[in-house]
Design a protein around this motif. Structure first.
Motif, PDB file in Angstrom:
ATOM      1  N   THR A 180     -14.344 -19.215   0.093  1.00 53.13           N
ATOM      2  CA  THR A 180     -13.210 -20.080   0.461  1.00 53.13           C
ATOM      3  C   THR A 180     -12.269 -19.457   1.486  1.00 53.13           C
ATOM      4  O   THR A 180     -11.545 -20.181   2.178  1.00 53.13           O
ATOM      5  N   GLY A 181     -12.243 -18.125   1.556  1.00 54.39           N
ATOM      6  CA  GLY A 181     -11.306 -17.455   2.436  1.00 54.39           C
ATOM      7  C   GLY A 181      -9.876 -17.498   1.931  1.00 54.39           C
ATOM      8  O   GLY A 181      -8.943 -17.195   2.689  1.00 54.39           O
ATOM      9  N   ARG A 182      -9.686 -17.853   0.686  1.00 56.27           N
ATOM     10  CA  ARG A 182      -8.335 -17.982   0.139  1.00 56.27           C
ATOM     11  C   ARG A 182      -7.854 -16.647  -0.416  1.00 56.27           C
ATOM     12  O   ARG A 182      -8.567 -15.968  -1.167  1.00 56.27           O
ATOM     13  N   LEU A 183      -6.633 -16.320  -0.083  1.00 56.42           N
ATOM     14  CA  LEU A 183      -6.071 -15.026  -0.446  1.00 56.42           C
ATOM     15  C   LEU A 183      -5.951 -14.858  -1.953  1.00 56.42           C
ATOM     16  O   LEU A 183      -6.149 -13.767  -2.471  1.00 56.42           O
ATOM     17  N   ARG A 184      -5.635 -15.937  -2.656  1.00 59.24           N
ATOM     18  CA  ARG A 184      -5.387 -15.792  -4.098  1.00 59.24           C
ATOM     19  C   ARG A 184      -6.626 -15.289  -4.848  1.00 59.24           C
ATOM     20  O   ARG A 184      -6.511 -14.541  -5.811  1.00 59.24           O
ATOM     21  N   TRP A 185      -7.816 -15.689  -4.397  1.00 59.95           N
ATOM     22  CA  TRP A 185      -9.031 -15.196  -5.056  1.00 59.95           C
ATOM     23  C   TRP A 185      -9.237 -13.716  -4.767  1.00 59.95           C
ATOM     24  O   TRP A 185      -9.687 -12.957  -5.644  1.00 59.95           O
ATOM     25  N   LEU A 186      -8.913 -13.300  -3.562  1.00 62.74           N
ATOM     26  CA  LEU A 186      -9.057 -11.881  -3.224  1.00 62.74           C
ATOM     27  C   LEU A 186      -8.046 -11.036  -4.003  1.00 62.74           C
ATOM     28  O   LEU A 186      -8.372  -9.938  -4.475  1.00 62.74           O
ATOM     29  N   LEU A 187      -6.820 -11.549  -4.141  1.00 62.00           N
ATOM     30  CA  LEU A 187      -5.816 -10.813  -4.918  1.00 62.00           C
ATOM     31  C   LEU A 187      -6.211 -10.753  -6.389  1.00 62.00           C
ATOM     32  O   LEU A 187      -5.965  -9.740  -7.059  1.00 62.00           O
ATOM     33  N   LEU A 188      -6.823 -11.816  -6.902  1.00 56.38           N
ATOM     34  CA  LEU A 188      -7.322 -11.782  -8.275  1.00 56.38           C
ATOM     35  C   LEU A 188      -8.401 -10.717  -8.423  1.00 56.38           C
ATOM     36  O   LEU A 188      -8.446  -9.998  -9.432  1.00 56.38           O
ATOM     37  N   THR A 189      -9.249 -10.600  -7.410  1.00 58.93           N
ATOM     38  CA  THR A 189     -10.257  -9.539  -7.430  1.00 58.93           C
ATOM     39  C   THR A 189      -9.599  -8.165  -7.522  1.00 58.93           C
ATOM     40  O   THR A 189     -10.027  -7.303  -8.302  1.00 58.93           O
ATOM     41  N   ALA A 190      -8.556  -7.962  -6.728  1.00 61.18           N
ATOM     42  CA  ALA A 190      -7.853  -6.676  -6.740  1.00 61.18           C
ATOM     43  C   ALA A 190      -7.232  -6.404  -8.111  1.00 61.18           C
ATOM     44  O   ALA A 190      -7.271  -5.267  -8.605  1.00 61.18           O
ATOM     45  N   VAL A 191      -6.670  -7.429  -8.726  1.00 60.86           N
ATOM     46  CA  VAL A 191      -6.078  -7.260 -10.059  1.00 60.86           C
ATOM     47  C   VAL A 191      -7.157  -6.860 -11.072  1.00 60.86           C
ATOM     48  O   VAL A 191      -6.956  -5.960 -11.894  1.00 60.86           O
ATOM     49  N   ILE A 192      -8.298  -7.517 -11.007  1.00 68.49           N
ATOM     50  CA  ILE A 192      -9.372  -7.232 -11.962  1.00 68.49           C
ATOM     51  C   ILE A 192      -9.891  -5.811 -11.789  1.00 68.49           C
ATOM     52  O   ILE A 192     -10.098  -5.077 -12.766  1.00 68.49           O
ATOM     53  N   LEU A 232      -3.480  -6.516   1.991  1.00 68.98           N
ATOM     54  CA  LEU A 232      -2.653  -6.954   0.873  1.00 68.98           C
ATOM     55  C   LEU A 232      -3.372  -6.720  -0.461  1.00 68.98           C
ATOM     56  O   LEU A 232      -2.759  -6.302  -1.449  1.00 68.98           O
ATOM     57  N   ALA A 233      -4.684  -6.991  -0.485  1.00 70.34           N
ATOM     58  CA  ALA A 233      -5.458  -6.769  -1.708  1.00 70.34           C
ATOM     59  C   ALA A 233      -5.488  -5.291  -2.075  1.00 70.34           C
ATOM     60  O   ALA A 233      -5.413  -4.932  -3.255  1.00 70.34           O
ATOM     61  N   LEU A 234      -5.591  -4.429  -1.071  1.00 66.72           N
ATOM     62  CA  LEU A 234      -5.576  -2.991  -1.331  1.00 66.72           C
ATOM     63  C   LEU A 234      -4.244  -2.563  -1.934  1.00 66.72           C
ATOM     64  O   LEU A 234      -4.203  -1.741  -2.868  1.00 66.72           O
ATOM     65  N   LEU A 235      -3.165  -3.131  -1.439  1.00 69.35           N
ATOM     66  CA  LEU A 235      -1.851  -2.813  -1.982  1.00 69.35           C
ATOM     67  C   LEU A 235      -1.748  -3.250  -3.445  1.00 69.35           C
ATOM     68  O   LEU A 235      -1.272  -2.501  -4.308  1.00 69.35           O
ATOM     69  N   VAL A 236      -2.207  -4.474  -3.725  1.00 66.74           N
ATOM     70  CA  VAL A 236      -2.195  -4.963  -5.107  1.00 66.74           C
ATOM     71  C   VAL A 236      -3.072  -4.087  -5.991  1.00 66.74           C
ATOM     72  O   VAL A 236      -2.704  -3.755  -7.131  1.00 66.74           O
ATOM     73  N   LEU A 237      -4.230  -3.700  -5.475  1.00 65.90           N
ATOM     74  CA  LEU A 237      -5.139  -2.835  -6.237  1.00 65.90           C
ATOM     75  C   LEU A 237      -4.465  -1.530  -6.626  1.00 65.90           C
ATOM     76  O   LEU A 237      -4.552  -1.085  -7.790  1.00 65.90           O
ATOM     77  N   LEU A 238      -3.771  -0.911  -5.678  1.00 66.09           N
ATOM     78  CA  LEU A 238      -3.112   0.363  -5.962  1.00 66.09           C
ATOM     79  C   LEU A 238      -1.960   0.188  -6.950  1.00 66.09           C
ATOM     80  O   LEU A 238      -1.757   1.025  -7.836  1.00 66.09           O
ATOM     81  N   VAL A 239      -1.218  -0.907  -6.811  1.00 65.04           N
ATOM     82  CA  VAL A 239      -0.086  -1.144  -7.724  1.00 65.04           C
ATOM     83  C   VAL A 239      -0.588  -1.330  -9.152  1.00 65.04           C
ATOM     84  O   VAL A 239      -0.065  -0.730 -10.100  1.00 65.04           O
TER      85      VAL A 239
END
Length: 684
Positions: A180-192, A232-239
């Motif tokens: 989808t190219g949607r950021l929210r799915w990528l950020l969810l990946t980083a959270v997981i 942004l996903a990398l930042l979320v991953l580190l946090v």
């Protein structure tokens, strides 16, 4: 229009029965097959679950975390909250929840991992089916359900199965992000993945190259947006990853447990050091890392120091020789995942050579990037890492299984279509059979009947595939698919026998251990609580007592009831039941009281001056310590042992040891003598 309306109904009823039956099969057949695979997974993961106990190192922490929110958050190893585990807490929180619901027992501690194993099989089926259909999904699910290392780890107190399920959830999220190219799915990946870090630290990051590359090449957005999204996903991953680590490190040392298996009492140091670069370079292999003699205080804020456990999973052991063929030939490592590895690699080759890749247009390329990079990254790491345990390969098993399912479907299609890629299918059968023969050759007892059972069907199947292909090339006639498909199925069935046997052996033989290992037992079963310092579990013809443990003929060890009774009757007002360098695991499980471990993975760096202060304040009365032998102090007494021996009275063994035989001479020589000291006289 009239003609069309009259001729169309006449064409439909020619073979009505043949059209309806495939439709019914397409609905019910795959569901029944999936149900059967899930039943097999349940059987492999749950049958006789907990028969050999639940291990020694992690269950005491689960017991400590069940009754205390402070211990729960900090992953405290002992009930006194003096030291923590050498892993983050999230994976163990599921075990604590299970123990809260079902009570603390072997099944409740192992249940979350077994459930994670079954759920991983179902999730992998869904992920593979999305791009390659039902057949590929079913084959992948079956391959994971019978993966030897996955099965034995799913039945163990280690949390690699929980991490594997977490990473598969991350794979689902990143697939949605790439589509989808949607950021929210990528950020969810980083959270997981960040949650995965809080299960097993840097091991979770082994999938990051696969996830990042997939989104970078496949997401239907501009390259600028893709790079920005990844940043942004990398930042979320580190946090998310560092949230718990920083919470621990920013808490004053006097208000939390000492971080187990570190020299500087830092979770960040543990993540980057022992559980990070130390694994790659092989630091700390084969020995217990001792503390630096710091002065951290127990979590209750008092001056009571913590305890060290008598060894965690794997003070010794693990593959010794890094190299490119380690995963194919080095036993017992290769016997955990090597059975299906050639098939997965050739499946990856078949998938990669389907024409010019168009990752933003072809969903098949998404699977190539995801599973191929997953396999490549982990294959390289586990081939070169200086110190790993076999059960770490559990996180690699989904990629192998996925590529087996995908590869077989792609290779069968190529075989039917002609071209040079059509030779990959028989080659995959022969090479996978050859790899399994190499693995079985190391075990003559099992190889003498498994090798013929494997070789004959695979040779026949490959022979039919090759003969039919040569004949079709010469005559130009189509191959008899109706005959070749059953032959292929027979060959594939032959390839699953050995992995199933390897996965089932520890279950059927009752040789499941602290360190999950599929295949025949190698020099003792290692079950239950190991007698530490002797290089693993000791066994004998009859039960014996040693160092406060009662060791059964099968090698299981529990706290000596006489020792437990004596300590509880004479503890008085002392906060700590005992400080020990030999068997904190067993004592914590038996008493659920503060026990101070002075050796092992969750050891407290007690100094002689601290010991004197604790005794003088009445916090500690008893010390259970070893002298001589090759125990926790590697043959030499520590400063604490020397101080205790000089200032405390020796308790007669007849008062705290069960009337059982002494251990075999070889065991005694390795373990040395265990002495119980009573330091009550120093407080008078």
């Amino acid at each position: 229009m009239a003609e069309a309306s009259t001729t169309h109904p006449q064409a439909e009823p020619e073979h009505p029965r043949e059209q309806q039956e495939p439709k019914r099969f397409s609905v019910h057949g795959p569901r029944l097959a999936l149900f059967g695979i899930l039943v097999l997974a349940v059987l492999m993961d749950f049958y006789r679950l907990g028969q050999d106990g639940f291990g020694s190192y992690y269950p005491p922490a689960v017991r400590s975390m069940v009754d205390n929110w402070h211990n729960f958050f900090f992953a405290a190893y002992d009930p006194g909250g003096f030291t923590s585990l050498d892993k983050p807490p999230v994976g163990f929180w599921f075990q604590v929840l299970s123990a809260k619901i079902f009570g603390l027992n072997t099944v409740s501690v192992l249940l979350p991992q077994a459930l994670a194993g079954v759920l991983s099989v179902f999730l992998l089926y869904y992920l593979v089916r999305r791009h390659f259909g039902v057949v590929a999904g079913l084959i992948a699910a079956l391959a994971l359900a019978i993966s030897p290392i996955s099965v034995v780890t799913n039945r163990n107190a280690t949390i690699d199965s929980t991490l594997t399920l977490c990473l598969l959830l991350g794979a689902w999220a990143v697939m949605r992000a790439a589509e989808t190219g949607r950021l929210r799915w990528l950020l969810l990946t980083a959270v997981i993945v960040g949650i995965g870090f809080n299960i097993k630290m840097l091991e979770a990051y082994l999938v990051v190259p696969a996830f990042g590359l997939l989104y970078l090449l496949a997401a239907p957005t501009s390259i600028r947006k893709r790079v920005l999204h990844l940043a942004l996903a990398l930042l979320v991953l580190l946090v998310v990853s560092c949230s718990w680590v920083l919470a621990v490190d920013l808490t004053p040392a006097s208000q939390r447990p000492y971080v187990g298996n570190t020299q500087d009492d830092s979770e960040l140091s543990l993540a980057l050091g022992y559980n990070g670069i130390g694994r790659l370079l092989g630091l700390g292999r084969g020995k217990l890392i001792q503390g630096n003699g710091g002065s951290a205080q127990p979590s209750n804020g008092s001056s009571t120091p913590p305890a060290k456990s008598a060894g965690g999973p794997g003070a010794t052991g693990g593959p010794r020789a890094p190299g490119p063929l380690r995963l194919f030939a080095q036993q017992p490592l290769a016997g955990q995942t090597g059975w299906q590895l050639p098939l997965a690699i050739l499946g990856l080759v078949a998938l990669a050579w389907q024409g010019r890749p168009r990752p933003r247009e072809d969903r098949h390329v998404h699977s190539l990037l995801l599973w191929g990079m997953w396999l490549l990254t982990m294959g390289i790491f586990f081939s070169v890492a200086g110190f790993i345990h076999e059960y770490y390969l559990t996180v690699m098993a989904p990629a192998i299984a996925a590529l087996c399912g995908i590869g077989l479907v792609v290779m069968w299609r190529d075989y039917r279509g002609g071209g040079w890629r059509g030779w990959l299918l028989p080659a995959a059968l022969l090479l996978t059979a050859a790899e399994q023969i190499v693995l079985l050759a190391s075990y003559p007892t099992w190889g003498k009947f498994l090798i013929p059972l494997l070789t004959i069907p695979c040779l026949l199947a490959a022979g039919m595939l090759i003969s039919a292909r040569i004949a079709s090339l010469r005559t130009g006639k189509a191959k008899a698919v109706r005959l070749l498909l059953p032959a292929l199925v027979v060959g594939l069935i032959a390839l699953v026998f050995a992995p199933i046997v390897w996965a089932a052996l520890p279950i059927l033989q009752g040789t499941e251990s602290d360190l999950p290992l599929a295949g025949p037992a190698r020099g003792g079963n290692g079950a239950g609580l190991a007698v530490q310092g002797a290089g693993g579990t000791t066994t004998g013809e009859q039960a014996f007592q040693n160092g406060g443990l009662v060791v059964s003929p099968g090698g299981q060890a529990t706290a000596d009831p006489a020792l437990v009774r004596y300590l509880e009757e004479h503890q008085g007002h002392a906060h700590v039941l005992v400080a020990t360098d030999v068997n904190a695991d067993a004592l914590i499980l038996a008493t659920n009281r503060p026990v101070m471990p002075l050796s092992g993975f969750s050891s407290y760096p007690l100094t002689a001056s601290e010991a004197a202060s604790l005794v003088a304040s009445g916090t500690v009365r008893f010390f259970l310590l070893t002298s001589g032998g090759g125990g926790p102090h590697e043959g030499g007494p520590s400063s604490v042992t020397s101080w205790v021996a000089q200032h405390c009275a020796i308790v007669s063994p007849s008062l705290w040891q069960s009337p059982l035989p002494s251990p075999p001479a070889a065991v005694s020589a390795q373990l040395g003598t265990t002495i119980l000291y009573d330091c009550a006289t120093l407080r008078r």
